[in-house]
Design a protein around this motif. Structure first.
Motif, short mmCIF file in Angstrom:
data_model
loop_
_atom_site.label_atom_id
_atom_site.label_comp_id
_atom_site.label_asym_id
_atom_site.label_seq_id
_atom_site.Cartn_x
_atom_site.Cartn_y
_atom_site.Cartn_z
N MET A 157 1.05 -1.09 0.07
CA MET A 157 -0.03 0.40 -0.58
C MET A 157 1.21 1.00 -0.43
O MET A 157 0.58 2.21 -1.44
N TRP A 158 1.88 1.11 0.76
CA TRP A 158 2.50 2.24 0.61
C TRP A 158 3.40 2.34 -0.53
O TRP A 158 3.69 3.73 -0.78
N LYS A 159 3.83 1.39 -1.28
CA LYS A 159 4.22 1.66 -2.02
C LYS A 159 3.55 2.69 -3.81
O LYS A 159 4.00 2.84 -3.89
N VAL A 188 2.21 6.88 -6.57
CA VAL A 188 1.58 7.18 -7.38
C VAL A 188 1.46 9.54 -7.08
O VAL A 188 2.00 9.85 -7.82
N LEU A 189 1.88 9.32 -6.05
CA LEU A 189 2.76 11.05 -5.85
C LEU A 189 4.28 11.36 -6.61
O LEU A 189 4.07 12.50 -7.13
N GLY A 190 5.02 10.08 -6.90
CA GLY A 190 6.27 10.53 -7.40
C GLY A 190 5.75 10.46 -8.70
O GLY A 190 6.08 11.91 -9.33
#
Length: 86
Positions: free
Chosen positions: A1-3, A8-10
């Motif tokens: 989930m964190w990946k 997505v943010l990157g």
């Protein structure tokens, strides 16, 4: 989930940077174009305006309009009139 969130943010940040770069380059190109057009219009304005020694600006009438004006203006009939005061 964190990946997934980091990816997505990157990707979002990267797209934002790319869009910002392209918009800046397009706006700079547009600004140069507008500046060139303004300079050209100013040069044309200076060509069509003559300045006398007294600082009076006289617009030059293009030849085709000057000829037309001379054809339109013809001698007329003089009408005598009196002013009537109320």
């Amino acid at each position: 989930m964190w990946k997934f969130l980091v990816i997505v943010l990157g990707v979002g940040w990267l797209l934002g940077q790319l869009i910002r770069y392209f918009l800046r380059s397009k706006l700079a190109k547009f600004a140069r174009h507008v500046s060139e057009v303004a300079k050209e219009a100013e040069r044309e304005q200076k060509k069509s305006t003559q300045t006398s020694k007294d600082g009076i600006h006289v617009d030059v009438i293009p030849e085709k309009y000057a000829e037309k004006r001379q054809k339109d203006i013809k001698g007329g009939e003089y009408v005598d009139y009196e002013e009537v005061k109320d």
